[in-house]
Design a protein around this motif. Structure first.
Motif, short mmCIF file in Angstrom:
data_model
loop_
_atom_site.label_atom_id
_atom_site.label_comp_id
_atom_site.label_asym_id
_atom_site.label_seq_id
_atom_site.Cartn_x
_atom_site.Cartn_y
_atom_site.Cartn_z
N GLY A 93 0.76 -1.27 -0.13
CA GLY A 93 0.06 0.05 -0.26
C GLY A 93 0.49 1.38 0.36
N GLY A 94 2.12 1.03 0.05
CA GLY A 94 2.83 2.47 -0.13
C GLY A 94 2.67 2.84 -1.50
N GLY A 95 3.68 3.95 -1.46
CA GLY A 95 4.29 4.82 -2.84
C GLY A 95 3.85 6.26 -2.35
N LEU A 96 4.16 7.06 -3.85
CA LEU A 96 4.02 8.17 -3.64
C LEU A 96 2.95 9.14 -3.87
N VAL A 97 2.74 9.88 -2.42
CA VAL A 97 1.22 10.77 -2.44
C VAL A 97 1.35 12.12 -2.64
N GLN A 98 0.93 12.93 -2.68
CA GLN A 98 1.07 14.66 -2.64
C GLN A 98 0.65 14.46 -0.87
N TYR A 139 6.91 -0.06 9.07
CA TYR A 139 7.40 -1.47 8.72
C TYR A 139 5.48 -1.79 9.63
N CYS A 140 5.68 -3.15 9.76
CA CYS A 140 4.66 -3.56 10.43
C CYS A 140 5.65 -4.84 11.38
N ASN A 141 4.81 -4.83 12.72
CA ASN A 141 5.51 -5.24 13.30
C ASN A 141 4.38 -6.56 13.70
N ALA A 142 5.20 -7.68 14.59
CA ALA A 142 4.15 -8.52 15.15
C ALA A 142 4.46 -9.12 16.44
N VAL A 143 3.91 -9.38 17.67
CA VAL A 143 4.33 -9.82 18.63
C VAL A 143 4.09 -11.03 19.03
N ARG A 144 4.43 -11.93 19.68
CA ARG A 144 3.98 -13.69 20.33
C ARG A 144 5.12 -13.75 20.78
N SER A 145 4.48 -13.88 22.28
CA SER A 145 5.05 -14.24 23.59
C SER A 145 6.48 -13.07 23.80
N VAL A 146 8.06 -13.55 23.65
CA VAL A 146 9.17 -13.21 23.14
C VAL A 146 9.72 -12.42 22.18
N THR A 147 8.78 -12.86 20.89
CA THR A 147 9.66 -12.72 20.18
C THR A 147 8.94 -11.54 19.16
N THR A 148 9.59 -10.58 18.84
CA THR A 148 9.40 -9.84 17.67
C THR A 148 9.47 -10.43 16.12
N TYR A 149 8.59 -10.10 15.36
CA TYR A 149 9.01 -10.47 13.78
C TYR A 149 8.31 -8.92 13.17
N TRP A 150 9.14 -8.66 12.39
CA TRP A 150 9.15 -7.56 11.39
C TRP A 150 9.05 -8.07 9.41
N GLY A 151 8.22 -7.40 8.90
CA GLY A 151 7.96 -6.75 7.84
C GLY A 151 8.91 -6.46 7.00
N GLN A 152 9.35 -6.31 5.95
CA GLN A 152 10.64 -6.20 4.49
C GLN A 152 9.71 -4.73 4.53
N GLY A 153 9.11 -3.85 5.11
CA GLY A 153 8.99 -2.79 5.01
C GLY A 153 8.23 -2.21 3.71
N THR A 154 7.95 -0.62 3.59
CA THR A 154 6.89 -0.68 2.62
C THR A 154 7.04 1.46 2.32
N GLN A 155 7.94 1.53 1.46
CA GLN A 155 7.89 2.76 1.62
C GLN A 155 7.00 4.34 1.12
N VAL A 156 6.77 5.27 1.29
CA VAL A 156 5.73 5.77 1.27
C VAL A 156 6.31 7.17 1.69
N THR A 157 6.20 8.17 0.10
CA THR A 157 6.77 9.23 0.15
C THR A 157 5.97 10.41 -0.13
N VAL A 158 6.03 11.08 0.35
CA VAL A 158 5.28 12.45 0.50
C VAL A 158 5.61 13.53 -0.40
N SER A 159 5.06 14.10 -1.56
CA SER A 159 5.73 15.52 -1.81
C SER A 159 4.64 16.55 -1.82
N SER A 160 5.36 17.64 -1.60
CA SER A 160 5.07 18.66 -1.35
C SER A 160 5.33 19.52 -2.43
#
Length: 115
Positions: A8-13, A94-115
């Motif tokens: 869902g990331g991307g370039l937005v004004q 980045y999205c993360n999830a916590v299950r017990s003592v472990t944290t998982y991360w996604g790979q990330g999605t770039q969001v760029t906001v132009s002026s």
């Protein structure tokens, strides 16, 4: 193991909106909480919002009101609705999830906001 895939990331004004999605798969039972973080270039990763398995939410004070976290348990997906975006919101999200003592991360999605 929990796998998280953001989209869902991307370039937005400036002033625009985006909705990010984070789909969880794998050993998703007993996930305690999921959250969204972001990291801008040269800055530390910061919390945006978290949502518990019961639906309780908490937000970074500076972002509450423009960003909304939600989850669809049937789809194992967490969303981040972002509105009135500003150039300073430009970051990798980045999205993360916590299950017990472990944290998982996604790979990330770039969001760029132009002026």
């Amino acid at each position: 193991q929990v796998r998280l895939v953001e989209s869902g990331g991307g370039l937005v004004q400036a002033g625009g909106s985006l909705r990010l999605s984070c789909a969880a798969s794998g050993s998703i039972f007993s996930i305690d909480a999921m959250g969204w973080y972001r990291q801008a270039p040269g800055k530390q990763r910061e919390l945006i919002a978290r949502i518990s398995s019961g639906g309780s939410t908490n937000y970074a004070t500076s972002l509450k009101g423009r960003f909304t976290i939600s989850r669809d348990n049937a789809k194992n997906t967490v969303y981040l609705q972002m509105s009135n975006l500003k150039p300073e919101d430009t970051a990798v999200y980045y999205c993360n999830a916590v299950r017990s003592v472990t944290t998982y991360w996604g790979q990330g999605t770039q969001v760029t906001v132009s002026s």
